[in-house]
Write a protein that holds these residues in place. Structure first.
Motif, short mmCIF file in Angstrom:
data_model
loop_
_atom_site.label_atom_id
_atom_site.label_comp_id
_atom_site.label_asym_id
_atom_site.label_seq_id
_atom_site.Cartn_x
_atom_site.Cartn_y
_atom_site.Cartn_z
N SER A 18 58.42 4.46 11.70
CA SER A 18 57.62 5.68 12.10
C SER A 18 56.08 5.05 11.13
CB SER A 18 58.61 6.79 11.83
OG SER A 18 59.70 7.19 12.10
N SER A 69 63.70 7.73 12.39
CA SER A 69 63.63 7.56 13.96
C SER A 69 64.99 7.96 14.51
CB SER A 69 62.86 6.75 14.21
OG SER A 69 61.93 6.22 14.17
N SER A 109 56.75 7.21 16.48
CA SER A 109 57.70 5.81 15.89
C SER A 109 57.40 4.60 17.64
CB SER A 109 59.18 5.94 16.64
OG SER A 109 59.71 7.05 15.98
N SER A 138 60.92 11.45 15.41
CA SER A 138 60.50 11.19 13.56
C SER A 138 61.37 12.63 13.19
CB SER A 138 59.64 10.82 13.74
OG SER A 138 59.71 9.36 13.85
#
Lengths: 126, 126, 126, 126
Positions: free
Chosen positions: D16, C16, B16, A16
């Motif tokens: 996320s 992500s 994530s 991320s």
């Protein structure tokens, strides 16, 4: 077989990146090669290898190990990356820290806020 | 001071979750408490604590340690979670593995594909 | 005030990147500028702007708009990026699609598997 | 065929969650069903559906539409979720906003800091 490969990808997961970093890496003075070098280190730390070699990093990049060493040196000199020491079962190990990067990003954000406030103040005064 | 706190958040980062898991955890038989228990374990593994105790997990949840132990037992019995052994500097340690979860998810995906293919075949035959 | 800024960052969220892409962008033929150009487009699509201009993209990068146009052209020609048309309330709009990128990545993965299988087969035969 | 499915997963991407939210949702008063309801809304907003129905949300959960409506009502009443109006091509549409959630999280963080500072001050005074 292919299913096993998909399991590996799912297990591997994702990295991320805060949108604020993706949008502002150039504003804090990083070019694309430098930003991705930091991202590879970030991923490597999260995967349990906190001190990847220039060769390991450059293997995933379009630059070679010598150029990567140069990038790492420059990032440390300019205050985006640091090396810390940690104790692991009686041995002293080195590891990278990205804290300087996050500090620069936070500083940019707070400066931006203060500049915007000041502009608003100046505009309301005139 | 507050800036230092923001640096900590940025350094902490994000977890994530593949959208395919978020959309289908109920389809593979997990309820919300079970899914989040697995997510806490996932985060803990990524943060270098691969075998969190039921107390550590439940401290972040709305259930207590006893209920958490029960959830962990059930997840292992039903094949969503496993315990593996690893060698760390001459000591044998236990750690959680989420591989069974990813395997169930991959299986669901491939089954769905095959069912859809079969339905299309049956429709084109009639 | 600063609290409000932190709320904005939290609301902004993160992007992500599958680790498999971060580790293999160079293997599928992308350099750092090209990879980040695709990542900026990916972020822009997710933020509701599916057809950012070269200027919008280059504003976040170390290259200028002209160089960015050149990168976009090259990415499309080499099959990493496509432009699709979509109907939005009776108007035809253009938008970028990263599907070609994901297809190249999936192909690399399956090839890698088959090469590894073949190597294992050859080794077990000798 | 399977490759096409893998492309879809890669294209689908991940959601996320800031670790600070995953670690502290219980501290700000959310249980697991409430937290995941907010996460489903978060994902839905990011996928271009900013006002999912209780049925759409509950289809991914272990609760039914009626229970989901109840959860949504409670989240709005307790200040974790809001409904905003937006203009989309001359029509007024409703959409969910998670800004109240991020505000509560930011507040918790700053309070925690101030409590820790106060404790340190009290300790250094004695």
């Amino acid at each position: 077989m292919d299913r096993e490969r998909v399991v590996e990808w799912l297990e591997g997961g994702s990295v991320s990146i805060p949108k604020v970093l993706l949008k502002h890496y150039a504003d804090i003075g990083l070019n694309e090669i430098e930003f991705l070098t930091l991202l590879h280190i970030h991923e490597s730390i999260g995967s349990g290898n906190p001190f990847p070699t220039p060769i390991e990093i450059s293997n995933r990049m379009s630059i070679d190990g010598t150029a990567c060493s140069e990038v790492l040196r420059s990032l440390m000199k300019r205050g985006f990356l640091a090396i810390e020491q940690q104790d692991v079962s009686m041995m002293i190990c080195e590891k990278y820290s990205l804290r300087p990067l996050w500090q620069k990003l936070a500083s940019l954000m707070f400066e931006t806020v203060h500049e915007e406030e000041q502009q608003q103040r100046e505009q309301s005064e005139t």
